[in-house]
Design a protein around this motif. Structure first.
Motif, PDB file in Angstrom:
ATOM      1  N   LEU A 259       3.277   5.911  -5.939  1.00  7.69           N
ATOM      2  CA  LEU A 259       3.080   5.873  -7.348  1.00  7.69           C
ATOM      3  C   LEU A 259       1.806   6.392  -8.002  1.00  7.69           C
ATOM      4  O   LEU A 259       1.569   6.907  -8.692  1.00  7.69           O
ATOM      5  CB  LEU A 259       3.240   4.475  -8.095  1.00  7.69           C
ATOM      6  N   SER A 260       1.071   6.741  -6.905  1.00 14.17           N
ATOM      7  CA  SER A 260      -0.298   7.268  -7.258  1.00 14.17           C
ATOM      8  C   SER A 260      -0.316   8.683  -7.703  1.00 14.17           C
ATOM      9  O   SER A 260       0.397   9.443  -7.409  1.00 14.17           O
ATOM     10  CB  SER A 260      -1.300   7.360  -5.944  1.00 14.17           C
ATOM     11  N   GLY A 261      -0.976   8.794  -8.994  1.00 16.04           N
ATOM     12  CA  GLY A 261      -0.680  10.033  -9.527  1.00 16.04           C
ATOM     13  C   GLY A 261       0.378  10.539 -10.480  1.00 16.04           C
ATOM     14  O   GLY A 261       0.534  11.549 -11.158  1.00 16.04           O
ATOM     15  N   GLU A 262       1.546   9.286 -10.477  1.00 18.50           N
ATOM     16  CA  GLU A 262       2.530   9.657 -11.207  1.00 18.50           C
ATOM     17  C   GLU A 262       2.387   8.712 -12.456  1.00 18.50           C
ATOM     18  O   GLU A 262       2.699   7.642 -12.263  1.00 18.50           O
ATOM     19  CB  GLU A 262       4.014   9.469 -10.154  1.00 18.50           C
ATOM     20  N   SER A 263       2.864   9.400 -13.564  1.00 23.79           N
ATOM     21  CA  SER A 263       2.626   8.633 -14.704  1.00 23.79           C
ATOM     22  C   SER A 263       3.888   8.135 -15.265  1.00 23.79           C
ATOM     23  O   SER A 263       4.142   7.633 -16.206  1.00 23.79           O
ATOM     24  CB  SER A 263       1.957   9.447 -15.753  1.00 23.79           C
TER      25      SER A 263
ATOM     26  N   ASN B  55       8.669   6.037 -11.357  1.00 28.08           N
ATOM     27  CA  ASN B  55       7.960   4.786 -10.635  1.00 28.08           C
ATOM     28  C   ASN B  55       8.995   3.572 -10.478  1.00 28.08           C
ATOM     29  O   ASN B  55       8.924   3.174  -9.507  1.00 28.08           O
ATOM     30  CB  ASN B  55       6.821   4.481 -11.446  1.00 28.08           C
TER      31      ASN B  55
ATOM     32  N   GLN C 297       2.781   1.782 -14.405  1.00 27.68           N
ATOM     33  CA  GLN C 297       1.970   1.798 -15.498  1.00 27.68           C
ATOM     34  C   GLN C 297       3.064   1.662 -16.678  1.00 27.68           C
ATOM     35  O   GLN C 297       3.792   2.261 -17.042  1.00 27.68           O
ATOM     36  CB  GLN C 297       1.155   3.241 -15.764  1.00 27.68           C
TER      37      GLN C 297
ATOM     38  N   ALA D 295       1.898   1.641  -3.379  1.00 30.69           N
ATOM     39  CA  ALA D 295       0.616   2.197  -4.310  1.00 30.69           C
ATOM     40  C   ALA D 295       0.373   3.671  -4.240  1.00 30.69           C
ATOM     41  O   ALA D 295       0.158   4.511  -4.975  1.00 30.69           O
ATOM     42  CB  ALA D 295      -0.555   1.527  -4.050  1.00 30.69           C
ATOM     43  N   ALA D 296       0.359   4.145  -2.878  1.00 31.52           N
ATOM     44  CA  ALA D 296       0.349   5.595  -2.678  1.00 31.52           C
ATOM     45  C   ALA D 296       1.652   6.243  -3.266  1.00 31.52           C
ATOM     46  O   ALA D 296       1.292   7.481  -3.830  1.00 31.52           O
ATOM     47  CB  ALA D 296       0.490   5.805  -0.965  1.00 31.52           C
TER      48      ALA D 296
ATOM     49  N   LEU E 227       1.423  -2.498 -10.185  1.00 29.82           N
ATOM     50  CA  LEU E 227       1.146  -0.984  -9.721  1.00 29.82           C
ATOM     51  C   LEU E 227       1.749   0.088 -10.535  1.00 29.82           C
ATOM     52  O   LEU E 227       1.542   1.066 -10.533  1.00 29.82           O
ATOM     53  CB  LEU E 227       1.765  -0.919  -8.421  1.00 29.82           C
TER      54      LEU E 227
ATOM     55  N   PRO F 110       0.760  -1.182   0.079  1.00 32.77           N
ATOM     56  CA  PRO F 110       0.159   0.034  -0.020  1.00 32.77           C
ATOM     57  C   PRO F 110       0.795   1.211   0.091  1.00 32.77           C
ATOM     58  O   PRO F 110       0.748   2.374  -0.599  1.00 32.77           O
ATOM     59  CB  PRO F 110      -0.933  -0.126   1.416  1.00 32.77           C
TER      60      PRO F 110
END
Length: 157
Positions: free
Chosen positions: A27-31, A36, A156, A24-25, A154, A21
């Motif tokens: 990487l969240s919002g990072e493309s 990543n 992309q 996941a947090a 997780l 988790p």
């Protein structure tokens, strides 16, 4: 998320269950794929103190070194060569309890004793591998394979 990890104690399941988790947090919002991959390497190395954690990506029909944490590494690996190239060629996770017993092992670091390599498969094609080395024999098992695969999902790609 803050850039600090909460390092969990306990067995592998507990450590991965705490780490996933957080990744996941993070990487969240990072493309950006490179950012990543770099953070995943850092998080895994920090949590487990692995010898080496890194990515090799398929480019021009060879694996090319990507983001990693640990000692300097081999820059390019041919298909079916070493553990990484074999994982790529066979499109399967390889767990090697003793790298010295793996035929054709590429010794990027003499300190590496065991290894796990997980192919990154997108659209039925291997696009890279996650490679993790340990300075201890027999460090990896199906638990690592399961959770490391979840971590790859997780990112992309």
């Amino acid at each position: 998320m803050a850039e600090d990890l909460n390092i969990a104690k306990g067995n592998k399941n507990e450590q991965y269950s705490s780490l996933i988790p957080q990744i996941a947090a993070l990487l969240s919002g990072e493309s950006d794929q490179i950012a990543n991959m770099a953070n995943v390497c850092a998080a895994l190395k920090e949590q487990f103190n692995f010898l080496w954690v890194g990515f090799y990506m398929v480019k021009n029909n060879e694996l090319v070194l990507g983001p990693f944490q640990g000692p300097v590494a081999c820059t390019r690996i041919q298909r079916s060569k070493g553990v990484c190239g074999t994982s790529w060629d066979q499109s399967q996770t390889l767990i090697v309890p003793d790298v010295d017993s793996f035929p054709g092992h590429i010794a990027c670091s003499s300190a590496s004793k065991s290894e796990i390599v997980i192919p990154i498969i997108r659209n039925h094609k291997v696009i890279g591998v996650l490679d993790v080395d340990s300075a201890e024999l027999n460090s990896f098992d199906d638990t690592d394979a399961l959770y490391l695969s979840q971590i790859l999902d997780l990112i992309q790609f």
